[in-house]
Write a protein that holds these residues in place. Structure first.
Motif, PDB file in Angstrom:
ATOM      1  N   ARG A   1      42.004  31.220  38.307  1.00 21.88           N
ATOM      2  CA  ARG A   1      41.772  31.718  39.662  1.00 21.88           C
ATOM      3  C   ARG A   1      40.393  31.312  40.153  1.00 21.88           C
ATOM      4  O   ARG A   1      39.418  31.339  39.412  1.00 21.88           O
ATOM      5  CB  ARG A   1      41.894  33.246  39.696  1.00 21.88           C
ATOM      6  CG  ARG A   1      43.266  33.734  39.242  1.00 21.88           C
ATOM      7  CD  ARG A   1      44.307  33.409  40.284  1.00 21.88           C
ATOM      8  NE  ARG A   1      45.637  33.725  39.781  1.00 21.88           N
ATOM      9  CZ  ARG A   1      46.755  33.390  40.408  1.00 21.88           C
ATOM     10  NH1 ARG A   1      46.724  32.739  41.538  1.00 21.88           N
ATOM     11  NH2 ARG A   1      47.917  33.707  39.894  1.00 21.88           N
ATOM     12  N   VAL A   2      40.299  30.952  41.395  1.00 21.30           N
ATOM     13  CA  VAL A   2      39.032  30.595  42.012  1.00 21.30           C
ATOM     14  C   VAL A   2      38.807  31.518  43.196  1.00 21.30           C
ATOM     15  O   VAL A   2      39.696  31.705  44.022  1.00 21.30           O
ATOM     16  CB  VAL A   2      39.033  29.128  42.498  1.00 21.30           C
ATOM     17  CG1 VAL A   2      37.706  28.792  43.174  1.00 21.30           C
ATOM     18  CG2 VAL A   2      39.292  28.183  41.334  1.00 21.30           C
TER      19      VAL A   2
ATOM     20  N   PHE B   1      46.989  41.140  43.566  1.00 26.26           N
ATOM     21  CA  PHE B   1      45.733  41.136  42.827  1.00 26.26           C
ATOM     22  C   PHE B   1      44.861  39.997  43.348  1.00 26.26           C
ATOM     23  O   PHE B   1      45.346  38.900  43.635  1.00 26.26           O
ATOM     24  CB  PHE B   1      45.980  40.944  41.332  1.00 26.26           C
ATOM     25  CG  PHE B   1      46.736  42.073  40.687  1.00 26.26           C
ATOM     26  CD1 PHE B   1      46.106  43.272  40.377  1.00 26.26           C
ATOM     27  CD2 PHE B   1      48.083  41.943  40.382  1.00 26.26           C
ATOM     28  CE1 PHE B   1      46.799  44.319  39.783  1.00 26.26           C
ATOM     29  CE2 PHE B   1      48.790  42.982  39.783  1.00 26.26           C
ATOM     30  CZ  PHE B   1      48.142  44.174  39.490  1.00 26.26           C
ATOM     31  N   GLY B   2      43.568  40.262  43.472  1.00 32.92           N
ATOM     32  CA  GLY B   2      42.662  39.225  43.930  1.00 32.92           C
ATOM     33  C   GLY B   2      42.574  38.077  42.945  1.00 32.92           C
ATOM     34  O   GLY B   2      42.654  38.266  41.721  1.00 32.92           O
ATOM     35  N   ASP B   3      42.412  36.855  43.472  1.00 30.66           N
ATOM     36  CA  ASP B   3      42.285  35.686  42.605  1.00 30.66           C
ATOM     37  C   ASP B   3      41.107  35.813  41.654  1.00 30.66           C
ATOM     38  O   ASP B   3      41.138  35.295  40.543  1.00 30.66           O
ATOM     39  CB  ASP B   3      42.113  34.420  43.450  1.00 30.66           C
ATOM     40  CG  ASP B   3      43.410  33.950  44.081  1.00 30.66           C
ATOM     41  OD1 ASP B   3      44.464  34.524  43.765  1.00 30.66           O
ATOM     42  OD2 ASP B   3      43.356  33.008  44.900  1.00 30.66           O
ATOM     43  N   TYR B   4      40.053  36.484  42.120  1.00 35.30           N
ATOM     44  CA  TYR B   4      38.866  36.633  41.276  1.00 35.30           C
ATOM     45  C   TYR B   4      39.055  37.753  40.265  1.00 35.30           C
ATOM     46  O   TYR B   4      39.372  38.889  40.632  1.00 35.30           O
ATOM     47  CB  TYR B   4      37.622  36.950  42.128  1.00 35.30           C
ATOM     48  CG  TYR B   4      36.442  37.398  41.305  1.00 35.30           C
ATOM     49  CD1 TYR B   4      35.670  36.473  40.608  1.00 35.30           C
ATOM     50  CD2 TYR B   4      36.120  38.738  41.187  1.00 35.30           C
ATOM     51  CE1 TYR B   4      34.605  36.874  39.831  1.00 35.30           C
ATOM     52  CE2 TYR B   4      35.048  39.161  40.415  1.00 35.30           C
ATOM     53  CZ  TYR B   4      34.293  38.226  39.736  1.00 35.30           C
ATOM     54  OH  TYR B   4      33.245  38.621  38.958  1.00 35.30           O
ATOM     55  N   GLY B   5      38.853  37.457  38.992  1.00 39.27           N
ATOM     56  CA  GLY B   5      38.700  38.495  37.979  1.00 39.27           C
ATOM     57  C   GLY B   5      39.940  39.013  37.303  1.00 39.27           C
ATOM     58  O   GLY B   5      39.857  39.953  36.511  1.00 39.27           O
ATOM     59  N   TRP B   6      41.115  38.445  37.593  1.00 37.46           N
ATOM     60  CA  TRP B   6      42.349  38.946  36.973  1.00 37.46           C
ATOM     61  C   TRP B   6      43.190  37.799  36.413  1.00 37.46           C
ATOM     62  O   TRP B   6      43.276  36.734  37.014  1.00 37.46           O
ATOM     63  CB  TRP B   6      43.225  39.687  37.972  1.00 37.46           C
ATOM     64  CG  TRP B   6      42.676  40.879  38.664  1.00 37.46           C
ATOM     65  CD1 TRP B   6      42.510  41.035  40.011  1.00 37.46           C
ATOM     66  CD2 TRP B   6      42.263  42.120  38.085  1.00 37.46           C
ATOM     67  NE1 TRP B   6      42.016  42.282  40.307  1.00 37.46           N
ATOM     68  CE2 TRP B   6      41.849  42.974  39.133  1.00 37.46           C
ATOM     69  CE3 TRP B   6      42.186  42.594  36.775  1.00 37.46           C
ATOM     70  CZ2 TRP B   6      41.369  44.270  38.927  1.00 37.46           C
ATOM     71  CZ3 TRP B   6      41.716  43.881  36.563  1.00 37.46           C
ATOM     72  CH2 TRP B   6      41.313  44.699  37.619  1.00 37.46           C
TER      73      TRP B   6
ATOM     74  N   VAL C   1      38.671  40.057  51.481  1.00 39.71           N
ATOM     75  CA  VAL C   1      38.133  38.872  50.826  1.00 39.71           C
ATOM     76  C   VAL C   1      36.613  38.920  50.694  1.00 39.71           C
ATOM     77  O   VAL C   1      36.043  38.367  49.742  1.00 39.71           O
ATOM     78  CB  VAL C   1      38.582  37.594  51.567  1.00 39.71           C
ATOM     79  CG1 VAL C   1      37.874  37.462  52.913  1.00 39.71           C
ATOM     80  CG2 VAL C   1      38.335  36.359  50.713  1.00 39.71           C
ATOM     81  N   HIS C   2      35.937  39.590  51.629  1.00 37.04           N
ATOM     82  CA  HIS C   2      34.482  39.672  51.532  1.00 37.04           C
ATOM     83  C   HIS C   2      34.068  40.420  50.268  1.00 37.04           C
ATOM     84  O   HIS C   2      33.058  40.083  49.639  1.00 37.04           O
ATOM     85  CB  HIS C   2      33.909  40.359  52.773  1.00 37.04           C
ATOM     86  CG  HIS C   2      32.417  40.307  52.851  1.00 37.04           C
ATOM     87  ND1 HIS C   2      31.729  39.167  53.189  1.00 37.04           N
ATOM     88  CD2 HIS C   2      31.482  41.257  52.615  1.00 37.04           C
ATOM     89  CE1 HIS C   2      30.429  39.411  53.164  1.00 37.04           C
ATOM     90  NE2 HIS C   2      30.260  40.678  52.829  1.00 37.04           N
TER      91      HIS C   2
ATOM     92  N   GLY D   1      43.749  33.970  48.466  1.00 34.56           N
ATOM     93  CA  GLY D   1      42.795  34.836  47.776  1.00 34.56           C
ATOM     94  C   GLY D   1      43.434  35.894  46.910  1.00 34.56           C
ATOM     95  O   GLY D   1      42.737  36.653  46.235  1.00 34.56           O
ATOM     96  N   ASN D   2      44.780  35.972  46.912  1.00 30.05           N
ATOM     97  CA  ASN D   2      45.497  36.981  46.119  1.00 30.05           C
ATOM     98  C   ASN D   2      46.765  36.375  45.538  1.00 30.05           C
ATOM     99  O   ASN D   2      47.265  35.363  46.019  1.00 30.05           O
ATOM    100  CB  ASN D   2      45.891  38.177  46.993  1.00 30.05           C
ATOM    101  CG  ASN D   2      44.721  38.779  47.730  1.00 30.05           C
ATOM    102  OD1 ASN D   2      43.908  39.501  47.167  1.00 30.05           O
ATOM    103  ND2 ASN D   2      44.618  38.472  49.023  1.00 30.05           N
TER     104      ASN D   2
END
Length: 330
Positions: free
Chosen positions: A7-8, A284-289, A231-232, A261-262
């Protein structure tokens, strides 16, 4: 089987007011945030309890029972998203049942039948108790990022319909309930909680249905706003979990902004959750999962019924519950 996804985090221009979600002291940085559990689960369910005539509308305790059972059966559940709930019938009892280790936040739905009065809130016709307003607003109500305070709008009323989100108090948690009002369609929004200690953010929303929004304009706008106002936080290092009954299928226009973003909890299967359609979503957000998997649950499981028995016999809602699980990544 665990699905590993690369994920980016996408950073995009968003409305300035979305940054207000991050205000407040004591916010951890990504490096300072404590480790989350190895498995984090979220569930969403439209429990069909906000108006008379909905499935089993007169059995609010049983609907709450099933949510509590889902949590007890899976200690990994850290986020609950419910729609078509009432403040007095479901939300306050759920907070009482879950106890001090959980924070529940309710957002009353603005009354779309009276658009000329932005302060008018949707009544819960399923609440037939005819209780007089309380002396004080419910502590599960709150304000949004623009400063609109539903405690002022509601007063002591408990006969209100809307959505709720609940978050477990994990080690290191600093929970801050906040409502989200969509910028371009103020009649729509979400109930949200942010954990500034663990940099975790979750929201529950209920988009308009096709009858109320035949051309899809409101749902498309809601999809863009929900994404833009989330997203912010991802760009600031928050892991996000958003969803609910979005009254849109995965290939429809309202969902497309949210895929930027998800990712869907059940991205591979896209299981139906309502009358053969997938209208309920966990993103789920792309970041961190990284995704672990997802499952759909029907209310009859609590009584040992099969899905067929539940469909033709006893149901607690016209929607099935969706659960998704992820593992945190660096």
């Amino acid at each position: 089987m665990r699905v590993s996804l690369s994920r980016v985090c996408r950073v995009a221009a968003v409305p300035l007011l979305s940054a207000l979600l991050l205000t407040g002291s004591g916010t951890a940085t990504a490096a300072e945030a404590p480790d989350l559990p190895e498995r984090v689960s979220a569930l969403t369910w439209n429990l069909c309890g906000g108006y008379q005539g909905c499935v089993e509308w007169g059995k609010p305790q049983e609907k709450v029972d099933w949510v509590v059972k889902a949590v007890e059966d899976d200690p990994g559940v850290a986020v609950i998203m419910l729609q078509e709930v009432c403040l007095g019938l479901h939300t306050e009892p759920l907070q009482e049942r879950l106890g001090d280790q959980w924070q529940v936040q309710f957002r009353a739905a603005p009354n779309t039948s009276t658009p000329q009065d932005p302060n008018d809130l949707t009544p819960c016709s399923a609440d037939t108790r005819a209780l007089p307003p309380g002396d004080a607003p419910s502590p599960l109500l709150g304000d949004d990022e623009q400063g609109h305070d539903q405690r002022v709008q509601a007063g002591g009323r408990r006969d209100l319909a809307g959505v709720l989100v609940a978050m477990k108090k994990l080690p290191g948690s600093e929970l801050h309930p906040v409502n989200m009002t969509f910028v371009q369609d103020p009649q729509q929004g979400a109930a949200c909680i942010k954990d500034t200690g663990n940099l975790l953010f979750a929201c529950s929303s209920h988009f308009m249905n096709k009858n109320a929004d035949p051309d899809g304009t409101s749902r498309v706008t809601s999809g863009h706003n929900f994404r833009d106002q989330t997203v912010h936080l991802q760009a600031q290092g928050y892991r996000t979990i958003i969803g609910g009954d979005l009254n849109a299928t995965p290939d429809s226009e309202p969902l497309q902004p949210l895929y930027d973003g998800n990712f869907e909890a059940d991205v591979n299967m896209k299981r139906p959750t309502f009358s053969g359609q997938k209208l309920d979503h966990i993103l789920f957000g792309d970041y961190g999962w990284d995704l672990l998997g997802a499952s759909v649950h029907f209310a009859g499981e609590m009584q040992g019924m099969s899905s067929i028995e539940t469909y033709f016999g006893r149901k607690l809602s016209d929607h099935w519950m969706l659960k998704g699980s992820v593992t945190p990544t660096a």
